[in-house]
Design an enzyme around this catalytic site. Sequence first.
Site: not given
Length: 292
Positions: A107, A142, A174, A203, A224
């Site tokens: 597994r 992420k 940022k 950014e 962005d």
Amino acid sequence: MNKHIHRTISDLDPESIRADVERALREDIGSGDVTADLLPQARLATARVITREAAIICGRDWFDACFHALDPAVEIEWQVEEGARAAPGQVLCNVTGPARALVTAERSALNFLQTLSATATVTASYVEAIRGTGTTILDTRKTLPGLRNAQKYAVRAGGGHNHRMGLHDAILIKENHIAAAGSIADAVKLARRLHPEIMIEVEVENFSELREALAAGTDRIMLDEFELDELVQAVTEVDGRVPLEVSGGVGFDRVRAIAETGVDYISIGALTKHIRAVDLSMRIGLVEPDRG
């Protein structure tokens, strides 16, 4: 120091793999595999792994390490190269070894293979979608907790490139950082003084900020939520002085159009967070004992 380090699929960290596998097996086995106790200690088994769908195969080292952690005598014969495309129904590998080791590691081994193959497969689809444009697909931070290095490796296996690995190897300025420093220029100046060897990216959300970041001497600018016509304008205005990266709102339906504006990079969180595990199957059969 090179501020734009290029990592390749061959850049594997054995210690990171060992730690990932150790953590996964500890989580799954705990104090012991009580079901595997039903199998005779010395019984051998064979298995084969197939994919039920088309996929870019990734994670062989993690897969192998799961079995070898249980028993170094396990033999694994791969039929598909790392980073290669497999067709539905294709045999990926054959595994031979002690039955207990095979059923206990199964597994965890498949979890690594199906998850990393998913990331590589999604990445490959985005890379193919922008082929010929000169734009590079990047990942983000992420990632699944605890699998940062593994998933970023899978992005490379799928033909993409890595953005920063974490908060330690690049500076991304940022809105909050700019507010704390007072201005984009002050934020870049402070970052350059504190970490002169590290890439600095800013950014920006509009053209005023774009011009400030350009004048401040940043190494890369992240655009962005810019519209397509604004991206074209930004590419024209910057004129190659620094690389431009697009972030935010990038779906598969828009990625080609964004790349065709001439930006250098597109970063996509979906490569690592919006994935569905590749459907794999592992069939195990016991080897009959030699009664001769």
